[in-house]
Structure formats: structure tokens, C-alpha cells
Scaffold this motif. Sequence first.
Motif: not given
Length: 123
Positions: A17-22, A27-28, A70-79
Motif C-alpha cells: 500500500l502507498r500512503l500519502s499525506c498532503a 508550506t513547511f 519519501s517527500r515532495d516539497n513542491v507538492k507539500n506531500t509525504v508518502h
Amino acid sequence: VQLQASGGGLVQAGNSLRLSCAASGRTFSGHAMGWFRQTPGKEREFVAAISWGGRTIFYADSVKGRFTISRDNVKNTVHLQMSSLKPEDTAVYYCAVAPNITLLRSQYRIDYWGQGTQVTVSS
């Protein structure tokens, strides 16, 4: 400010499973992000954390080698990519944001919590 977690569900043991958090509302920059989990009657436990730049990552021993944060700082998300899931991974998973990875990992100071997403692994 809101942390919206998604991706939970019911899977059989051995699957993924892949969890995401937006994050929305701000911005952090410079903050660490991570995941915790909790089962009924137990304290919330640390799962994984990642620093702002992604250079520092920690995992709980119970998930090392199976989970990847992992994280995407442009999209402000962590997976959280979860593989080889086990029934003992069943829990409500929460994302969190803290000023640094030490504060987050220890839960000494958590600035924001997500609302939680249920992960159920059947045997």
C-alpha cells in the motif's frame, strides 16, 4: 493548516500500500515530516521520518526494509510506501510535521497531525 492522509485500505498479507499525506494552508520549509501508527489500547508509535531535504531518514525497526518514506516539497506531500505487509502492521496511520526530525521522532513537539487513515492487513 490541514494534513490530509489517504491511501489506507484492506489488503492481504504480503501485499503493498502507498500512503500519502498532503499539507495545505502553508508550506513547511525546513520541517521534518513523518508517519506514526496506533492500534486500540496502545500508544501511538513512530514508523518513519524524513528531514526537509530528504537526507536524513529514520525507520522503526519493525518496518525497516519493508517501508520507504519519501517527500515532495513542491507538492507539500509525504508518502509511505509499504511492502510485504504483515497483519501486525494493521493500525491507523497518522502523518505529522515537526520543526526537525529529532523532535518528530521523539514526539516531543509535533506541530501538526493528520487525521489518520486505516490500514488493515489480513492473514
